[in-house]
Motif scaffolding. Sequence first.
Motif, short mmCIF file in Angstrom:
data_model
loop_
_atom_site.label_atom_id
_atom_site.label_comp_id
_atom_site.label_asym_id
_atom_site.label_seq_id
_atom_site.Cartn_x
_atom_site.Cartn_y
_atom_site.Cartn_z
N ALA A 168 -52.09 19.45 75.35
CA ALA A 168 -50.75 19.81 74.86
C ALA A 168 -50.40 21.21 74.68
O ALA A 168 -49.21 21.50 75.02
CB ALA A 168 -51.21 19.00 73.42
N HIS A 169 -51.44 22.18 74.56
CA HIS A 169 -51.34 23.34 74.60
C HIS A 169 -50.74 24.03 75.86
O HIS A 169 -49.85 24.83 75.78
CB HIS A 169 -52.50 24.13 74.13
N GLN A 170 -51.34 23.64 76.97
CA GLN A 170 -50.58 23.84 78.21
C GLN A 170 -49.22 23.62 78.39
O GLN A 170 -48.52 24.37 78.93
CB GLN A 170 -51.74 23.18 79.34
N LYS A 171 -48.90 22.50 77.94
CA LYS A 171 -47.52 22.17 78.03
C LYS A 171 -46.60 22.83 77.30
O LYS A 171 -45.56 23.29 77.90
CB LYS A 171 -47.42 20.90 77.62
N ILE A 172 -47.07 23.23 76.13
CA ILE A 172 -46.26 24.12 75.18
C ILE A 172 -46.11 25.45 75.97
O ILE A 172 -44.96 26.17 75.86
CB ILE A 172 -46.78 24.15 73.67
N LEU A 173 -47.04 25.93 76.37
CA LEU A 173 -47.22 27.45 77.17
C LEU A 173 -46.28 27.46 78.27
O LEU A 173 -45.52 28.29 78.50
CB LEU A 173 -48.36 27.88 77.46
N MET A 174 -46.29 26.35 79.02
CA MET A 174 -45.67 26.36 80.39
C MET A 174 -44.07 26.44 79.88
O MET A 174 -43.21 26.48 80.45
CB MET A 174 -46.05 24.93 81.06
#
Length: 185
Positions: free
Chosen positions: A65-71
């Motif tokens: 989920a954190h990866q999606k937010i950063l992207m």
Amino acid sequence: MNRQTSQISHNSSTQLYYSQYLKQKQVSPIAERFVVDEVQELRKQVEQLTKQLEFKEQMISEMRAHQKILMNRLSEPTYYQNDSIIEKLKEFEVQLKEKEVQFQNQFIENSLLLKENQSLKQEITRLENLIKDPSIPKFVNSIVDLVIQCHPQNHFPNSKPELRQCWRWLKKILNDYIQLKQRMH
């Protein structure tokens, strides 16, 4: 792992027989609680390993989920920022791949632990069924009675021989029998 399970099974069944024997002799409750304590300890281990697995799965989902937010936060860079952003993206991708490999390894480890938990649950169920089995005390009593009948009346100082003594006597009788059979052939 199979070897450990069979060793646990062997030790547990031996302790169970002895515990049943002690119950019949009305020995202290400490000996009676030995097998129950072992089953409770195995249950605690299963619960701890299950909690660890759930925590690690939650960490994996949070990282994704954190990866999606950063992207999603990345905006179009200006021309002079392009090189530094590309460099940072490459570093991030490397770190992300490292974390992914780490989490995959943890996931595999957790899967193995889960499988071990299931085998421990099966072993606990089997031990509980053995504890409830009424034929075990009958068998032990019949062996003890056999040993008493095959010895002189006052051979044992106590009213009944210990289970260990009975087992040694049976082994000796069987060894003698096997040796006699071998001599005859």
